[in-house]
Design an enzyme around this catalytic site. Structure first.
Site, mmCIF file in Angstrom:
data_model
loop_
_atom_site.group_PDB
_atom_site.id
_atom_site.type_symbol
_atom_site.label_atom_id
_atom_site.label_comp_id
_atom_site.label_asym_id
_atom_site.label_seq_id
_atom_site.Cartn_x
_atom_site.Cartn_y
_atom_site.Cartn_z
ATOM 1 N N ASP A 1 72.570 66.358 18.350
ATOM 2 C CA ASP A 1 72.109 66.084 19.720
ATOM 3 C C ASP A 1 71.176 67.191 20.209
ATOM 4 O O ASP A 1 71.328 68.351 19.834
ATOM 5 C CB ASP A 1 73.330 65.971 20.640
ATOM 6 N N GLY A 2 70.224 66.794 21.052
ATOM 7 C CA GLY A 2 69.358 67.789 21.699
ATOM 8 C C GLY A 2 67.900 67.717 21.294
ATOM 9 O O GLY A 2 67.098 68.551 21.736
ATOM 10 N N ASN A 3 67.530 66.728 20.489
ATOM 11 C CA ASN A 3 66.120 66.624 20.063
ATOM 12 C C ASN A 3 65.190 66.421 21.246
ATOM 13 O O ASN A 3 64.132 67.047 21.341
ATOM 14 C CB ASN A 3 65.937 65.432 19.120
ATOM 15 N N HIS B 1 62.516 64.682 17.595
ATOM 16 C CA HIS B 1 63.149 63.983 16.471
ATOM 17 C C HIS B 1 62.525 64.431 15.147
ATOM 18 O O HIS B 1 63.219 64.572 14.138
ATOM 19 C CB HIS B 1 63.029 62.473 16.644
ATOM 20 N N SER C 1 73.006 55.499 16.707
ATOM 21 C CA SER C 1 74.255 54.815 17.047
ATOM 22 C C SER C 1 73.981 53.367 17.449
ATOM 23 O O SER C 1 72.840 53.011 17.778
ATOM 24 C CB SER C 1 74.964 55.546 18.192
ATOM 25 N N SER C 2 75.045 52.570 17.446
ATOM 26 C CA SER C 2 74.919 51.168 17.877
ATOM 27 C C SER C 2 74.355 51.097 19.299
ATOM 28 O O SER C 2 73.755 50.105 19.691
ATOM 29 C CB SER C 2 76.284 50.482 17.880
ATOM 30 N N TRP D 1 70.062 51.573 20.663
ATOM 31 C CA TRP D 1 69.081 50.503 20.938
ATOM 32 C C TRP D 1 68.759 50.444 22.429
ATOM 33 O O TRP D 1 67.758 49.860 22.831
ATOM 34 C CB TRP D 1 69.626 49.139 20.491
ATOM 35 N N ARG E 1 67.823 52.781 24.252
ATOM 36 C CA ARG E 1 66.749 53.738 24.601
ATOM 37 C C ARG E 1 65.444 52.991 24.847
ATOM 38 O O ARG E 1 65.316 51.825 24.443
ATOM 39 C CB ARG E 1 66.563 54.728 23.453
ATOM 40 N N LEU F 1 76.176 67.095 -3.676
ATOM 41 C CA LEU F 1 76.508 66.760 -2.287
ATOM 42 C C LEU F 1 76.253 65.271 -2.002
ATOM 43 O O LEU F 1 75.229 64.724 -2.419
ATOM 44 C CB LEU F 1 75.621 67.610 -1.357
ATOM 45 N N ILE G 1 82.523 62.536 21.650
ATOM 46 C CA ILE G 1 82.270 62.053 20.286
ATOM 47 C C ILE G 1 81.447 60.771 20.260
ATOM 48 O O ILE G 1 81.095 60.298 19.182
ATOM 49 C CB ILE G 1 83.547 61.940 19.416
ATOM 50 N N SER G 2 81.119 60.238 21.422
ATOM 51 C CA SER G 2 80.107 59.171 21.530
ATOM 52 C C SER G 2 80.233 58.074 20.469
ATOM 53 O O SER G 2 79.256 57.708 19.814
ATOM 54 C CB SER G 2 78.698 59.776 21.467
HETATM 55 C C1 FPP Z 1 69.953 62.744 19.578
HETATM 56 O O1 FPP Z 1 69.129 63.605 20.324
HETATM 57 C C2 FPP Z 1 69.287 62.404 18.309
HETATM 58 C C3 FPP Z 1 69.030 61.136 17.856
HETATM 59 C C4 FPP Z 1 69.439 59.916 18.569
HETATM 60 C C5 FPP Z 1 68.289 60.916 16.616
HETATM 61 C C6 FPP Z 1 68.637 61.845 15.524
HETATM 62 C C7 FPP Z 1 67.786 61.560 14.349
HETATM 63 C C8 FPP Z 1 67.213 62.505 13.569
HETATM 64 C C9 FPP Z 1 67.398 63.953 13.731
HETATM 65 C C10 FPP Z 1 66.420 62.066 12.404
HETATM 66 C C11 FPP Z 1 67.331 62.015 11.226
HETATM 67 C C12 FPP Z 1 66.676 61.311 10.123
HETATM 68 C C13 FPP Z 1 67.274 61.027 8.961
HETATM 69 C C14 FPP Z 1 66.526 60.268 7.943
HETATM 70 C C15 FPP Z 1 68.662 61.439 8.659
HETATM 71 P P1 FPP Z 1 68.680 63.131 21.783
HETATM 72 O O2 FPP Z 1 67.399 62.393 21.662
HETATM 73 O O3 FPP Z 1 69.788 62.372 22.424
HETATM 74 O O4 FPP Z 1 68.458 64.491 22.505
HETATM 75 P P2 FPP Z 1 68.620 64.754 24.070
HETATM 76 O O5 FPP Z 1 70.096 64.678 24.358
HETATM 77 O O6 FPP Z 1 68.090 66.147 24.212
HETATM 78 O O7 FPP Z 1 67.808 63.737 24.802
#
Ligand code: FPP
Length: 264
Positions: free
Chosen positions: A30-32, A47, A75-76, A79, A81, A141, A205-206
């Protein structure tokens, strides 16, 4: 399980004497979005940076001797978003899978995708199938990507599977046990997660692995996912190593059992 890893980063620097390596680490990345917003960039840049962090985590887990790394990629409920973000995330999965799979294969990593894959486009489903087929015999792994996954979906599909067996006369209702349920869950063939990590400062845990996390140790970090590096992973593993896992027993029983097994 021997991890034949030749990733090109320095070896892990976990503190000496730390023996308690989790076999299975499960992560909510989380946090992208916030990482990108802090830099005045569009969320998708977060992301993208998140994919780089995934690469670091795969290397870190392999080097530490972790056997399974499960990542909650979509997650389910994701969608819900904005349509544009969902579309860009799907493109990112396509390119990341295409780009990374050879590298994973070269490093003996086995890739698995769990979730309701039929919800994805046909080209993405094909790419997932190809990536799994290419890496299925690898013995290092195991990386599990949870995509269009929800813990409730997983429990529901397991319940439906057992109900169908009852309906077909192959199973008695009285024979439905937690063990049979566990065998019908998505990750049935893998050890249950020992360590759960959620980055990004939220403590929930969403709808992740609801069934499988029953006895997992939880670790919440304020670090935003793109910044979660090998040092951060090592801190989580060190924290895990200090926990006493009781599985319903008393602390005293656990200590006594440890003394018995080490003195044998
Ligand atoms: C949550 O951060 C992150 C996601 C919903 C996407 C995570 C996906 C990736 C890191 C790509 C992984 C790719 C592969 C192929 C494994 P958020 O967008 O909810 O962050 P925020 O809470 O800051 O808005």
């Amino acid at each position: 399980m021997a991890n034949d890893i030749s990733f090109d980063t320095p070896p892990s620097v976990l503190p000496a004497g730390k023996q308690n390596i989790p076999r299975h680490v499960a992560i909510i990345m989380d946090g992208n979005g916030r990482w990108a917003e802090k830099r005045n960039q569009p969320r998708i840049m977060g992301h993208r940076a998140g994919v780089e962090a995934v690469r670091g985590m795969v290397e870190g887990c392999a080097k530490n001797g972790v056997e399974v790394l499960t990542l909650f990629a979509f997650s389910s409920e994701n969608w819900r978003r904005p349509k544009q973000e969902v579309g860009l995330l799907m493109e990112l999965f396509m390119t990341a899978l295409g780009r990374e799979v050879k590298r994973l294969h070269k490093n003996n990593v086995r890739l698995r995708v769990v979730g309701d894959i039929e919800g994805f486009s046909k080209p993405l489903q094909k790419r997932v199938a190809e990536a799994q087929a290419l890496t299925q015999e690898n013995t290092g792994l195991t990386v599990v990507v949870a995509a269009n996954y929800g813990g409730r979906w997983d429990i529901t599909q397991a319940a439906k599977y057992l109900a169908a067996q009852v309906q077909a006369g192959q199973l008695n209702v009285e024979d439905i046990t937690p063990e049979r349920m566990a065998d019908a869950m998505s990750l049935a063939d893998l050890p249950e997660p020992d360590l759960f990590i959620r980055t990004g400062g939220e403590s929930r845990i969403s709808n992740f692995l609801l069934w499988q996390l029953a006895y997992t140790e939880f670790y919440f970090s304020d670090i935003l996912w793109p910044d979660f590096n090998i040092d951060a992973l090592n801190n989580a593993i060190v924290s895990f190593a200090t926990r006493q896992r009781r599985f319903g027993r008393t602390g005293q029983q656990v200590e006594q059992n440890k003394t018995r097994t080490t003195s044998c």
